[in-house]
Design a protein around this motif. Structure first.
Motif, PDB file in Angstrom:
ATOM      1  N   GLU A   1       3.654  -1.475   3.691  1.00  0.00           N
ATOM      2  CA  GLU A   1       3.169  -0.097   3.621  1.00  0.00           C
ATOM      3  C   GLU A   1       4.308   0.875   3.325  1.00  0.00           C
ATOM      4  OE1 GLU A   1       0.702   1.194   6.916  1.00  0.00           O
ATOM      5  OE2 GLU A   1       0.312  -0.891   7.473  1.00  0.00           O
ATOM      6  N   SER A   2       3.977   1.933   2.577  1.00  0.00           N
ATOM      7  CA  SER A   2       4.894   3.048   2.333  1.00  0.00           C
ATOM      8  C   SER A   2       4.068   4.324   2.255  1.00  0.00           C
ATOM      9  CB  SER A   2       5.658   2.865   1.012  1.00  0.00           C
ATOM     10  OG  SER A   2       6.565   1.789   1.092  1.00  0.00           O
ATOM     11  N   ASP A   3       4.693   5.450   2.633  1.00  0.00           N
ATOM     12  CA  ASP A   3       3.964   6.722   2.567  1.00  0.00           C
ATOM     13  C   ASP A   3       4.591   7.706   1.590  1.00  0.00           C
ATOM     14  OD1 ASP A   3       6.251   7.483   3.886  1.00  0.00           O
ATOM     15  OD2 ASP A   3       5.237   8.139   5.721  1.00  0.00           O
TER      16      ASP A   3
ATOM     17  N   ASP B   1      -1.326   5.364  -4.478  1.00  0.00           N
ATOM     18  CA  ASP B   1      -2.085   6.609  -4.427  1.00  0.00           C
ATOM     19  C   ASP B   1      -1.555   7.578  -5.481  1.00  0.00           C
ATOM     20  OD1 ASP B   1      -3.977   8.408  -3.449  1.00  0.00           O
ATOM     21  OD2 ASP B   1      -2.557   9.328  -2.073  1.00  0.00           O
TER      22      ASP B   1
ATOM     23  N   ILE C   1       0.860  -1.187   0.000  1.00  0.00           N
ATOM     24  CA  ILE C   1       0.000   0.000   0.000  1.00  0.00           C
ATOM     25  C   ILE C   1       0.892   1.231   0.000  1.00  0.00           C
ATOM     26  CG2 ILE C   1      -1.797   1.263   1.216  1.00  0.00           C
ATOM     27  CD1 ILE C   1      -2.413  -1.388   2.716  1.00  0.00           C
TER      28      ILE C   1
ATOM     29  N   THR D   1      -2.467   7.944   6.898  1.00  0.00           N
ATOM     30  CA  THR D   1      -2.390   6.829   7.828  1.00  0.00           C
ATOM     31  C   THR D   1      -3.721   6.111   7.968  1.00  0.00           C
ATOM     32  OG1 THR D   1      -0.660   7.972   9.072  1.00  0.00           O
ATOM     33  CG2 THR D   1      -1.775   6.166  10.182  1.00  0.00           C
TER      34      THR D   1
ATOM     35  N   ARG E   1      -5.047  -2.068   5.423  1.00  0.00           N
ATOM     36  CA  ARG E   1      -4.292  -3.160   6.034  1.00  0.00           C
ATOM     37  C   ARG E   1      -5.220  -4.139   6.754  1.00  0.00           C
ATOM     38  NH1 ARG E   1      -1.677  -0.515   9.416  1.00  0.00           N
ATOM     39  NH2 ARG E   1      -2.842  -1.129  11.274  1.00  0.00           N
TER      40      ARG E   1
ATOM     41  N   ASP F   1       0.438   5.067   0.261  1.00  0.00           N
ATOM     42  CA  ASP F   1      -0.505   6.142   0.527  1.00  0.00           C
ATOM     43  C   ASP F   1       0.005   6.929   1.726  1.00  0.00           C
ATOM     44  OD1 ASP F   1      -2.907   7.654   1.398  1.00  0.00           O
ATOM     45  OD2 ASP F   1      -3.931   6.407  -0.087  1.00  0.00           O
TER      46      ASP F   1
ATOM     47  N   ARG G   1      -4.262   3.776   5.039  1.00  0.00           N
ATOM     48  CA  ARG G   1      -3.410   2.586   5.139  1.00  0.00           C
ATOM     49  C   ARG G   1      -3.931   1.631   6.208  1.00  0.00           C
ATOM     50  NH1 ARG G   1       0.767   6.232   5.471  1.00  0.00           N
ATOM     51  NH2 ARG G   1       1.439   5.336   7.460  1.00  0.00           N
ATOM     52  N   ASP G   2      -4.349   2.168   7.352  1.00  0.00           N
ATOM     53  CA  ASP G   2      -4.851   1.311   8.434  1.00  0.00           C
ATOM     54  C   ASP G   2      -6.105   0.558   7.992  1.00  0.00           C
ATOM     55  OD1 ASP G   2      -2.812   2.158  10.060  1.00  0.00           O
ATOM     56  OD2 ASP G   2      -4.029   3.564  11.228  1.00  0.00           O
TER      57      ASP G   2
END
Length: 233
Positions: free
Chosen positions: A32-34, A54, A8, A13, A20, A10, A16-17
């Protein structure tokens, strides 16, 4: 034991939560990555099976990362679904043109997204519908999932390969966009019909090889959809 891994990408947070939790319940392993820099590193290190990307991200857009993935041989066949709040048609088409396999507009239902993920993974790793097909020197090897003209390989994405495999297996018959979605993308998959046009355009481009131009095999049938035909080529 988780069946497949999903990355994911995005910067929100809460998004993503939510994703997930839904994906883990559906038995996916979740990464996950932001931002795009961290996402690219995780893709190389962890080799996820699919990426949820995203559109708007800090340090660069999701489209920028998508271009890089599709440009590099090691990642160009990695399935990517764009997550976007942008609903304008030109933005959607831009993502598909760059190489996204699908898109979903926020807000969305997690169950719909998971259905799309499963369908995309089925297309990327098909079952036993394999074999060797040949038309006018264009060879499709279903076992290795490769295309050749003579001894020269032809590069194309997994969705374009699946489209070509279906067309070569069903020549001279016209199919509507809806029928192609059902046969190639899978029934009950939430994909816009205009997605077919984008992938047809990419398939035709891939078939314009240095040795021969096979793009004419994919014919537009006015008022219906598309047909695969070697007549008159």
């Amino acid at each position: 034991m988780p069946e497949r891994s999903v990355l994911i990408v995005d910067d929100e947070t809460a998004i993503r939560d939510m994703l997930r939790m839904a994906l883990e319940i559906a038995d996916f392993n979740v990464l996950e990555s932001d931002n795009i820099q961290d996402a690219y590193t995780r893709i190389l290190d962890n080799k996820p099976d699919i990426v949820l990307l995203d559109w708007m991200l800090p340090g660069g857009s999701g489209i920028e990362l998508l271009r890089r993935l599709k440009r590099e041989e090691s990642t160009q066949e990695l399935p990517v679904i764009m997550l976007t709040a942008k609903t304008a048609e030109d933005n959607v088409i831009q993502g598909l043109d760059v190489g996204a396999d699908d898109y979903i507009t926020k807000p969305f239902a997690p169950r719909e997204l998971i259905a799309r993920i499963r369908a995309l993974l089925r297309r990327a790793t098909p079952g036993q519908d394999q074999g060797r097909l040949e038309v006018n020197g264009l060879v499709l090897d279903g076992e290795s999932r490769r295309i050749f003209v003579g001894d020269d390989p032809v590069d194309m994405g997994p969705t374009e390969f699946n489209l070509l495999q279906f067309f070569m297996s069903h020549p001279e018959r016209a199919y509507t966009r809806g029928q192609l979605l059902d046969h190639v993308w899978g029934a009950n998959v939430y994909v816009e019909e205009r997605t077919v046009d984008v992938h047809i355009r990419r398939l035709r481009k891939a078939l314009q090889t240095d040795m021969a131009d096979y793009s004419g095999l994919i014919q537009t049938v006015r008022g219906t959809g598309y047909r695969f035909s070697s007549r008159g080529l």
